[in-house]
Motif scaffolding. Structure first.
Motif, short mmCIF file in Angstrom:
data_model
loop_
_atom_site.label_atom_id
_atom_site.label_comp_id
_atom_site.label_asym_id
_atom_site.label_seq_id
_atom_site.Cartn_x
_atom_site.Cartn_y
_atom_site.Cartn_z
N VAL A 29 7.32 8.55 1.31
CA VAL A 29 6.18 8.90 0.65
C VAL A 29 5.42 7.99 0.08
O VAL A 29 5.33 6.62 1.12
N SER A 30 3.95 8.50 0.00
CA SER A 30 2.90 7.83 -0.14
C SER A 30 3.75 5.95 -1.27
O SER A 30 3.99 5.96 -2.38
N TYR A 32 1.89 2.85 -2.91
CA TYR A 32 1.04 0.75 -3.51
C TYR A 32 1.59 0.36 -2.38
O TYR A 32 2.85 -0.70 -3.00
N PHE A 34 1.63 -4.07 -2.60
CA PHE A 34 0.88 -5.58 -3.48
C PHE A 34 1.51 -6.84 -3.03
O PHE A 34 2.40 -7.07 -2.06
N LEU A 51 -4.40 0.61 -3.20
CA LEU A 51 -3.46 1.86 -4.19
C LEU A 51 -4.15 2.98 -2.98
O LEU A 51 -3.84 4.27 -3.21
N SER A 94 5.55 -0.65 -4.38
CA SER A 94 6.01 -0.38 -5.97
C SER A 94 6.22 1.97 -5.66
O SER A 94 4.55 2.87 -5.16
N ASP A 95 6.63 2.16 -5.87
CA ASP A 95 6.71 3.83 -6.22
C ASP A 95 7.24 4.17 -7.36
O ASP A 95 7.79 3.45 -8.42
N GLN A 96 5.86 4.47 -8.16
CA GLN A 96 5.79 5.34 -9.77
C GLN A 96 6.72 4.03 -10.40
O GLN A 96 7.21 4.53 -11.62
N GLY A 97 5.62 3.24 -9.97
CA GLY A 97 5.98 1.65 -11.04
C GLY A 97 7.61 0.65 -10.66
O GLY A 97 7.46 -0.34 -11.41
N LYS A 98 8.28 1.22 -10.03
CA LYS A 98 9.67 0.12 -9.19
C LYS A 98 9.27 -0.15 -8.48
O LYS A 98 8.48 0.54 -7.84
N PHE A 99 9.29 -1.82 -8.53
CA PHE A 99 9.22 -2.54 -7.41
C PHE A 99 9.74 -2.18 -6.01
O PHE A 99 11.28 -2.89 -7.01
N PHE A 101 10.73 -5.85 -3.15
CA PHE A 101 10.27 -6.73 -2.79
C PHE A 101 10.62 -7.04 -0.94
O PHE A 101 11.85 -7.26 -1.10
#
Lengths: 111, 116
Positions: A29-30, A32, A34, A51, A94-99, A101
């Motif tokens: 999916v799309s 974000y 970091f 973003l 990040s996928d809906q706030g879940k990172f 790493f």
């Protein structure tokens, strides 16, 4: 599923030299993107993020990263490093706030 | 404004003992996350609270780990009984927003847990 790969566990470089820390991601999916930095004996600090919009993002201390969708990469670069840049750098998605790493890259800047 | 605060910064305990880690998120952040980094590997997700409810606990390694967030403010992560492989750095993070509006998390300094 999302995953992040940082191929270089350690990158030694001399002061004032350029550096690139590599990051590749996989995502269905799309996302974000970091970069976080952890200086010795400190916590994780946000360095820069992508973003949306311009694919080239910059930090206040001279780092930049470019989102490349076709290559699924988000490499971190700095044209001239300082001793104070010695730290561990983490790429993340990040996928809906879940990172998710990467395993981190230790940047060691030598005088 | 205070950032995410974690306590203690370091903890050394013996195998079989109990340890409780605490995280105070940024005021007003509904989302609270726990992550763990073991032995220089990647930082891995443990669980996600939205206010006091567990939204996702898929990363919790086993039932020796118990996370709570009573009242939707601070959170605790208890390890009981601790095993050697639980050693690592435990990070807490908090964020605002819901769904795709939840884009950025702020991390604490972490708690370094050593089980001997």
């Amino acid at each position: 599923a999302q995953s992040v790969t940082q191929l270089d566990s350690q990158v030694p470089v001399f002061e004032e030299a350029p550096v690139e820390l590599r990051c590749n991601y996989s995502s269905s999916v799309s996302v974000y993107l970091f970069w976080y930095v952890q200086y010795p004996n400190q916590g994780l600090q946000l360095l820069l993020k992508y973003l949306s919009g311009s694919t080239l993002v910059e930090s206040i201390n001279g780092f930049e990263a470019e989102f490349n969708k076709s290559q699924t990469s988000f490499h971190l670069r700095k044209p001239s490093v300082h001793i104070s840049d010695t730290a561990e750098y983490f790429c993340a998605v990040s996928d809906q706030g879940k990172f998710y790493f990467g395993s981190g890259t230790k940047l060691n800047v030598k005088p | 404004e205070a950032g995410v605060t974690q306590f203690p910064s370091h903890s050394v305990i013996e195998k079989g003992q109990t340890v409780t880690l605490r995280c105070d998120p940024i005021s007003g952040h509904d989302n609270l996350y726990w992550y763990r980094r073991v032995m220089g590997k990647e930082i891995k997700f443990l669980l996600h609270f939205v206010k006091e409810s567990k939204q996702d606990e898929s990363g919790m390694p086993n039932n020796r780990f118990l996370a709570e967030r009573t009242g939707g403010t601070y959170s605790t992560l208890k390890v009981q009984p601790a095993e050697l492989e639980d050693s690592g750095v435990y990070f807490c993070a908090s964020s605002q927003g819901q769904g795709w509006g939840n884009t950025e998390a702020f991390f604490g300094q972490g708690t370094r847990l050593t089980v001997v």
